[in-house]
Design a protein around this motif. Structure first.
Motif, short mmCIF file in Angstrom:
data_model
loop_
_atom_site.label_atom_id
_atom_site.label_comp_id
_atom_site.label_asym_id
_atom_site.label_seq_id
_atom_site.Cartn_x
_atom_site.Cartn_y
_atom_site.Cartn_z
N SER A 183 5.77 -96.34 -52.98
CA SER A 183 7.19 -96.60 -53.16
C SER A 183 7.44 -98.10 -52.99
CB SER A 183 8.02 -95.82 -52.15
OG SER A 183 7.92 -96.41 -50.88
N ARG A 184 8.47 -98.61 -53.62
CA ARG A 184 8.68 -100.06 -53.64
C ARG A 184 8.85 -100.65 -52.25
NH1 ARG A 184 13.63 -103.10 -55.84
NH2 ARG A 184 13.26 -104.67 -54.35
N THR A 185 9.61 -99.99 -51.38
CA THR A 185 9.82 -100.52 -50.04
C THR A 185 8.52 -100.55 -49.26
OG1 THR A 185 12.09 -99.72 -50.00
CG2 THR A 185 11.09 -100.23 -47.87
N ASP A 186 7.76 -99.45 -49.28
CA ASP A 186 6.47 -99.42 -48.60
C ASP A 186 5.52 -100.45 -49.20
OD1 ASP A 186 7.27 -97.40 -46.91
OD2 ASP A 186 6.27 -95.81 -48.04
N GLN A 187 5.58 -100.56 -50.50
CA GLN A 187 4.70 -101.49 -51.21
C GLN A 187 4.98 -102.94 -50.78
OE1 GLN A 187 5.49 -101.66 -55.40
NE2 GLN A 187 3.33 -101.90 -55.84
N VAL A 188 6.23 -103.32 -50.74
CA VAL A 188 6.58 -104.69 -50.33
C VAL A 188 6.18 -104.90 -48.87
CG1 VAL A 188 8.48 -106.32 -49.95
CG2 VAL A 188 8.40 -104.94 -52.05
N ASP A 189 6.41 -103.92 -48.00
CA ASP A 189 5.99 -104.03 -46.60
C ASP A 189 4.50 -104.29 -46.49
OD1 ASP A 189 8.60 -103.55 -45.77
OD2 ASP A 189 8.22 -101.46 -45.20
N ARG A 190 3.72 -103.52 -47.23
CA ARG A 190 2.26 -103.66 -47.17
C ARG A 190 1.81 -105.02 -47.74
NH1 ARG A 190 2.03 -97.52 -48.52
NH2 ARG A 190 1.33 -96.70 -46.51
N ILE A 191 2.41 -105.41 -48.83
CA ILE A 191 2.07 -106.71 -49.43
C ILE A 191 2.38 -107.84 -48.46
CG2 ILE A 191 2.79 -108.35 -51.22
CD1 ILE A 191 2.98 -105.88 -53.11
N MET A 192 3.54 -107.79 -47.83
CA MET A 192 3.93 -108.85 -46.91
C MET A 192 3.03 -108.88 -45.67
SD MET A 192 6.04 -110.44 -48.69
CE MET A 192 6.27 -111.75 -47.47
N ALA A 193 2.57 -107.71 -45.22
CA ALA A 193 1.66 -107.67 -44.07
C ALA A 193 0.37 -108.42 -44.38
CB ALA A 193 1.37 -106.22 -43.68
N VAL A 194 -0.13 -108.28 -45.60
CA VAL A 194 -1.34 -109.00 -46.00
C VAL A 194 -1.00 -110.47 -46.24
CG1 VAL A 194 -3.10 -109.23 -47.81
CG2 VAL A 194 -2.43 -106.95 -47.00
N MET A 195 0.11 -110.73 -46.89
CA MET A 195 0.50 -112.09 -47.28
C MET A 195 0.58 -113.01 -46.06
SD MET A 195 1.98 -113.59 -50.26
CE MET A 195 2.92 -112.28 -50.99
N GLU A 196 1.10 -112.51 -44.95
CA GLU A 196 1.34 -113.34 -43.78
C GLU A 196 0.09 -114.07 -43.28
OE1 GLU A 196 3.36 -110.86 -40.94
OE2 GLU A 196 5.11 -110.67 -42.25
N GLY A 197 -1.07 -113.44 -43.38
CA GLY A 197 -2.26 -114.09 -42.88
C GLY A 197 -3.21 -114.59 -43.96
N ALA A 198 -2.93 -114.27 -45.20
CA ALA A 198 -3.90 -114.52 -46.26
C ALA A 198 -3.85 -115.92 -46.86
CB ALA A 198 -3.73 -113.49 -47.37
N PHE A 199 -2.73 -116.60 -46.76
CA PHE A 199 -2.59 -117.88 -47.44
C PHE A 199 -2.48 -119.03 -46.46
CE2 PHE A 199 -1.26 -114.82 -50.59
CZ PHE A 199 -1.85 -115.29 -51.74
#
Length: 162
Positions: free
Chosen positions: A7-23
């Motif tokens: 789902s879009r909300t879960d998807q954005v949450d998961r993406i942001m969890a990875v994004m925070e430490g990945a870049f």
């Protein structure tokens, strides 16, 4: 065409969890929550989110399911643009970046695309991954990126035939 996503909300949450430490913040490449959400509102933008084993996190998966990596891509007739790819630091060097590109390639082929394109700064260490999976440089944009110190860096465009 619907993408293989949660789902879009879960998807954005998961993406942001990875994004925070990945870049690395030095380069300003991470997207914020609004940018990710806005991109996903377009029917031609798809996300792939995977767990530490490289399995696609499907719709209806428990909210406790851990996201280890993601990829965002924009589809156009005959081609796909890889917008952003990231693997959380603790899951790197396990083949997850390759797995994400493999998923994109399979999905793009099914959508009738002939190639995948991406653009990145010339000193991006991700070039090793891209070259390993078959991307080749096809162009250069001189002084494309403005860096925080006011200097500029070239962007390199890569293509992967499907």
């Amino acid at each position: 065409m619907s993408g293989p996503v949660v789902s879009r909300t879960d998807q954005v949450d998961r993406i942001m969890a990875v994004m925070e430490g990945a870049f690395d913040p030095t380069w300003g490449e991470a997207w914020n929550r609004r940018q990710v959400g806005d991109a996903l509102m377009f029917a031609n933008t798809h996300a792939f989110v995977i767990d530490p084993a490289g399995e696609l996190i499907e719709s209806g998966t428990s909210c406790n399911h851990i996201a280890a990596g993601f990829l965002l891509a924009r589809y156009a007739p005959g081609e796909v643009e890889l917008l952003l790819i990231a693997v959380a630091p603790q899951y790197r060097r396990a083949g997850l970046g390759e797995r994400l590109i493999e998923l994109l390639r399979e999905h793009a082929r099914g959508a009738g695309a002939e190639s995948i394109f991406l653009e990145m700064r010339e000193n991006n260490p991700a070039v090793q991954l891209y070259r390993k999976v078959g991307f080749d440089p096809i162009g250069r944009r001189k002084a494309y990126y403005l860096l925080s110190d006011g200097s500029r860096m070239d962007a390199i465009t890569y293509a992967l035939p499907i």
